[in-house]
Design an enzyme around this catalytic site. Sequence first.
Site, short mmCIF file in Angstrom:
data_model
loop_
_atom_site.label_atom_id
_atom_site.label_comp_id
_atom_site.label_asym_id
_atom_site.label_seq_id
_atom_site.Cartn_x
_atom_site.Cartn_y
_atom_site.Cartn_z
N GLY D 45 0.75 -1.23 0.09
CA GLY D 45 0.05 0.04 -0.21
C GLY D 45 0.85 1.31 -0.13
N ASN D 68 -1.32 -8.31 11.88
CA ASN D 68 -0.31 -7.38 11.70
C ASN D 68 -0.72 -5.79 11.98
OD1 ASN D 68 -0.47 -5.46 9.14
ND2 ASN D 68 -1.48 -7.24 8.84
N ASN D 126 -7.15 1.05 -1.31
CA ASN D 126 -7.24 0.20 0.01
C ASN D 126 -8.04 1.33 0.79
OD1 ASN D 126 -6.71 -0.70 2.60
ND2 ASN D 126 -4.51 -0.54 2.44
N CYS D 129 -7.65 -0.63 5.31
CA CYS D 129 -6.68 -1.06 6.20
C CYS D 129 -6.98 -0.74 7.84
CB CYS D 129 -5.55 -0.34 5.76
SG CYS D 129 -4.18 -0.58 7.16
C1 LIG Z 1 1.71 -7.88 6.77
C2 LIG Z 1 0.65 -7.46 6.23
C3 LIG Z 1 0.48 -6.39 5.35
C4 LIG Z 1 -0.42 -5.97 4.79
N1 LIG Z 1 -0.54 -4.73 3.85
C5 LIG Z 1 -1.70 -4.57 3.21
C6 LIG Z 1 -1.59 -3.16 2.43
O1 LIG Z 1 -0.75 -2.62 2.49
N2 LIG Z 1 -2.78 -2.83 1.55
C7 LIG Z 1 -3.70 -3.88 1.59
O2 LIG Z 1 -4.50 -3.44 0.73
N3 LIG Z 1 -3.72 -4.86 2.51
C8 LIG Z 1 -2.77 -5.23 3.07
N4 LIG Z 1 -2.80 -6.51 3.69
C9 LIG Z 1 -3.78 -7.32 3.62
C10 LIG Z 1 -3.73 -8.40 2.65
O3 LIG Z 1 -3.29 -7.98 1.45
C11 LIG Z 1 -4.83 -9.47 2.52
O4 LIG Z 1 -5.89 -8.65 2.17
C12 LIG Z 1 -5.11 -10.17 3.75
O5 LIG Z 1 -3.75 -10.35 4.31
C13 LIG Z 1 -5.81 -11.31 3.73
O6 LIG Z 1 -5.13 -12.45 2.90
P1 LIG Z 1 -4.29 -13.39 3.39
O7 LIG Z 1 -5.06 -14.10 4.62
O8 LIG Z 1 -3.82 -14.38 2.18
O9 LIG Z 1 -2.86 -12.70 3.94
C14 LIG Z 1 -1.55 -6.59 4.49
C15 LIG Z 1 -1.66 -8.11 4.98
C16 LIG Z 1 -0.48 -8.38 5.96
C17 LIG Z 1 -0.36 -9.87 6.74
#
Ligand SMILES: Cc1cc2nc3c(=O)[nH]c(=O)nc-3n(C[C@H](O)[C@H](O)[C@H](O)COP(=O)(O)O)c2cc1C
Lengths: 274, 274, 312, 312
Positions: D45, D68, D126, D129
């Site tokens: 992001g 996180n 986004n 968040c």
């Molecule tokens: C460490 C971390 C950082 C993330 N940073 C962002 C981000 O910058 N922008 C965003 O839209 N989602 C962010 N997410 C969310 C992920 O893109 C995703 O929507 C969410 O983790 C669910 O998917 P997953 O279970 O496969 O991780 C982040 C997730 C994690 C774990």
Amino acid sequence: MLADVDATVLENRRLSEHYSVLVLDAPPIAAVTQPGQFVMLKPAQGSDPLLRRPFSVFEILRGPAGEPAAISILNKRAGVGTALLYDVEPGTTIRCLGPLGKPFEAVRPPAEAWMVAGGVGLAPFVTLATRLEELGTPATLFYGARTASELYYVELFEALGVRTVLSTEDGTRGVRGRVTAPLRDTLSATPDTTDIRLYACGPTPMMRAVARLAADHRRPCDVSLEQVMGCGLGGCYSCVVLTTLPGGTPHFVRSCIEGPVFDARHLVWEALEG
Amino acid sequence: MLADVDATVLENRRLSEHYSVLVLDAPPIAAVTQPGQFVMLKPAQGSDPLLRRPFSVFEILRGPAGEPAAISILNKRAGVGTALLYDVEPGTTIRCLGPLGKPFEAVRPPAEAWMVAGGVGLAPFVTLATRLEELGTPATLFYGARTASELYYVELFEALGVRTVLSTEDGTRGVRGRVTAPLRDTLSATPDTTDIRLYACGPTPMMRAVARLAADHRRPCDVSLEQVMGCGLGGCYSCVVLTTLPGGTPHFVRSCIEGPVFDARHLVWEALEG
Amino acid sequence: MDLSVSIGSLRLANPLIAASGCFGYGVEYAGAVDLAALGAVAVKGLFLAAREGHPPPRIVETPSGMLNAIGLQGIGVHRFVAERLPELRRHGAVVIVNICGTTIDEYVELARILSDAEGVAALELNISCPNIKEGGITFGCSLTGTHAVVSAVRKVTRLPVIPKLTPNVTDVASFARAAEEAGADAVSLVNTFLAMAIDVETRRPRLSNIVGGLSGPAIRPIAVRMVYECRQAVRLPIIGMGGIANTTDVLEFLIAGATAVQIGTANFVDPLLWSGVLEGLRAYMERHRIGAIGELTGSLDTSRREHAWISS
Amino acid sequence: MDLSVSIGSLRLANPLIAASGCFGYGVEYAGAVDLAALGAVAVKGLFLAAREGHPPPRIVETPSGMLNAIGLQGIGVHRFVAERLPELRRHGAVVIVNICGTTIDEYVELARILSDAEGVAALELNISCPNIKEGGITFGCSLTGTHAVVSAVRKVTRLPVIPKLTPNVTDVASFARAAEEAGADAVSLVNTFLAMAIDVETRRPRLSNIVGGLSGPAIRPIAVRMVYECRQAVRLPIIGMGGIANTTDVLEFLIAGATAVQIGTANFVDPLLWSGVLEGLRAYMERHRIGAIGELTGSLDTSRREHAWISS
Ligand SMILES: Cc1cc2nc3c(=O)[nH]c(=O)nc-3n(C[C@H](O)[C@H](O)[C@H](O)COP(=O)(O)O)c2cc1C
Ligand SMILES: Cc1cc2nc3c(=O)[nH]c(=O)nc-3n(C[C@H](O)[C@H](O)[C@H](O)COP(=O)(O)OP(=O)(O)OC[C@H]3O[C@@H](n4cnc5c(N)ncnc54)[C@H](O)[C@@H]3O)c2cc1C
Ligand SMILES: Cc1cc2nc3c(=O)[nH]c(=O)nc-3n(C[C@H](O)[C@H](O)[C@H](O)COP(=O)(O)OP(=O)(O)OC[C@H]3O[C@@H](n4cnc5c(N)ncnc54)[C@H](O)[C@@H]3O)c2cc1C
Ligand SMILES: Cc1cc2nc3c(=O)[nH]c(=O)nc-3n(C[C@H](O)[C@H](O)[C@H](O)COP(=O)(O)O)c2cc1C
Ligand code: FES
Ligand code: FES
């Protein structure tokens, strides 16, 4: 009565790629288990997988002084939990809760007991055969598997005085085909005057067929069902099966506490999956 | 370069109730690991615990023809993952990703290398000592632990030509007290003309003290940090440490890819936990 | 060492409650667990009438959790009062009855019947079951609905009234506030998260009901956050739950703001866990020199550590 | 066998996308993963300006999941365009840029800058968040806010616009509808669940930011349900995510209604998973005689089995 034991794995005998026999150090459970009862095993530490799995007590093993010391489980790989148990090494501890469920009621002589087992459905019959031997009840085991190498522990049953009638789908041992074929033939060849009770455990289609044969021949038949079980103690209502009493309305009952053994006539067989 | 290996556990030597050395069959990683690099291990199947854990490569073990064949890990029980690894039996496979991180830069003679290790902070120094020996760099290891029985592998370092200065908090071996005491004394007793580089790994308070001593004596000092790491590859930004260049503003950098080895002068030590 | 806690006028010997739907009618466990040693037993959700519930499959395991769509199979309130309640009384259980209705009148009727019965300690209003279409959850997802059910029940009973909140909302704290305003004695949260699982080989839902409720350790961090938010919003005692499996988890909920906790799914895995968890609480209180467990409630220390060296 | 999928005007070679925030700026993985072989890379992001994010601890492991609170540390859009984008282009990556603002103007400004840059395939907004107080999530939790951000960005770019929805709402489908009405080309969901964890020994939050976002396998069943709900509500392509760790999980999201998926947390555990998952998809399609992967999207069979023998 009920115990939750941190049971040490004493042995894990791999019978084949799919089957193993897991011996668990669990004296308090071994001491009180009745024929056909089951235990709930936690396949791994941590919460993935989360839930315990139900397994019939296969054998009750005795110590040097004849005291009940351990139980064994006939484990067939079906998914994540059974695969973990298949891989487990001796020395590991596994939480083991039991004994659970309503046991088989063993008939007494002069009645005869005919057990019908398909695959891993053999599991609850060692304890039943042992009881039948104690009672002096004439016992027969109709036992079917895919192939000869998957017919396990036949000698154990023979040593318990059980007459065995084997079948394999590929014809490599015993009658070729389903276990229900020799059962049908033997039922037809047996006079009505012989008092027979059937006991069945195996895949649902097999049990359904046995139940039908039993009904056709007007023989009482107990089946041991394998429903998905969340708790094994009546807490969650996940394990229900549809039952009905003659003339009654169908009703879901918990197979962990009202079963796993049911009178085949009380089950709504169409409602069972598989 | 980077490999993710389903490594078989060849051995799990329990050194004590808390420490074990895990030998992993991982030739592609053993072949390319540089001093002080780390691997990410998956402590269990399934998703609880979910994440991998970072571990320094302790030893690189060679096969009959001298080829790099396996790596070992010096594992200290700290929580759920390290406890699972402590308990693991040979034959199990563990996923092992590496090598990762910026390695130690070994100084060349006439410069001297002084390694300072606290507890499990010993882990990255076998690979460094091996490199120093290859380069012919005079090397010293200041190594502290709680008690004599927790000073491991001292002979291994001595066999690599490393002078060892030991300390224990309870005085059961070497100097009584913290490892920083003999370090301070030795630094003070060493003429400025001797070119020395310090390398430190251990609990944060120890590394902070070493960094201060190094600054006081105007000695370059590299520290290997142990931040919580989600990925080890620069993907998650969980492992950041606050760094600052002389005159610059503090800035979070990822210790998995910009570290784990840092020039002690670039770290904002007050911002480090512990 | 004082482990007792108060939920409105109800005093519990300790903060551990068996969660509704996860402990049958309590009597199933009487042979294995000393029911009188629990803080309370929340019995399986009851409708006025008996219900058969959904066909199996009713549960599916998921990573660190499970889905259920039992569909509130149950014996109905009359048989419960006639058959189960006396047995629970005999075992010395403190009984919280979880009630479900499709209309406000049904909740009121249930409350009346149970207020007249002997041995009911409190009413937990299930307005949050995600597994049935009619009623319940409709109230739980609307602030006015929540307010209406609670105040209607409040009028007809002197028993402590504890609406059970759903986590499937944007702002759970506003629902706690609505409950408080309507005269609730406490709130309990969380019920399960609406979720689903698909068998990719057959491309069919794994539950006969298509969707179900997610419970177990997987949801714990969300539940803790919700308890923490409600703690800021209301003065009512909070009964916290969601994934509690051991002493540490209980403490997490207490520190976040719960006065008592319920244990559901973990009881399936570990039905004999109660005495160990209680012992663990005692050991913790000793270690931390805490005289009364109530001191822990909402004791989270959120003072920021100093981070003067960085702005953002 | 056709693995390609369309997200608005964007055609992806396959449905696998690295999730934003879980793959750095993509370039970190270039040595380990063939970026050109992924359907796309959603980069971390970006705000207009560089940000330092929250102090550590920034993550905590939870049962089958993780929290996180990174706080969107980042290099800002200008450095991204100048330094990272050319490198991503060199690696042949299809780049989805995830953008964050505290005001609608910031989203618009980001969209303008990125529309002029070479090598941006789509914009993911986004608005979900949970880890930063200002902006973002405020839009994502309000239907009018969602509509306003999407339509403002829509006006200034021809790139596909993909708002990323938060699961922390009562009715996620209504947000998908708002996005559709405002001119979005697709929606992606879910972002993380607001959650927390407490260190019971210190009675302090485990994250410096107190609360954080839950991701990983733990949330998968809820995310699948939300994708399924959105599939009923909108015609837009859905990019599904939440706990996907293997081929089966991908299939579950596709069958529930997703056109493409993102993999986040599982990439931390298993950074080289991509080619295996793709192979798994191919094997599944072969086994089930599926010619184009799009056939799977929304193919869940919810026809009830006959249960004539019981009423409820
Ligand atoms: C460490 C971390 C950082 C993330 N940073 C962002 C981000 O910058 N922008 C965003 O839209 N989602 C962010 N997410 C969310 C992920 O893109 C995703 O929507 C969410 O983790 C669910 O998917 P997953 O279970 O496969 O991780 C982040 C997730 C994690 C774990
Ligand atoms: C009373 C009883 C006694 C049993 N005795 C034995 C035995 O002696 N030996 C043996 O190998 N198996 C026995 N089973 C079946 C065994 O419990 C399941 O095979 C096991 O739970 C599957 O777990 P898994 O993790 O390997 O499978 P999962 O990965 O959980 O699922 C794989 C498949 O198994 C099915 N399944 C999951 N849980 C159960 C369950 N509780 N019961 C039945 N099927 C399930 C799933 O629906 C799925 O189709 C018994 C089951 C019951 C109810
Ligand atoms: C580059 C690097 C090299 C390391 N080398 C070694 C080594 O050679 N031998 C060894 O025994 N340990 C080493 N560690 C520390 C080791 O990674 C942690 O002890 C381990 O991750 C803890 O996992 P756990 O599941 O046992 O603990 P958890 O139950 O997860 O947590 C227990 C405690 O450990 C802390 N912790 C959790 N994850 C980490 C982490 N990634 N790094 C540091 N602390 C953590 C937690 O904050 C908590 O206080 C190293 C760490 C790093 C970053
Ligand atoms: C199988 C099952 C049945 C449930 N039945 C009910 C119920 O009847 N009434 C109710 O209010 N909650 C019911 N719940 C929700 C639990 O009481 C509890 O709120 C939820 O499971 C979260 O706690 P846990 O993670 O400890 O299980 C049920 C949960 C499960 C798993
Ligand atoms: S398995 Fe829980 S009620 Fe039968
Ligand atoms: S551990 Fe993920 S960025 Fe360093």
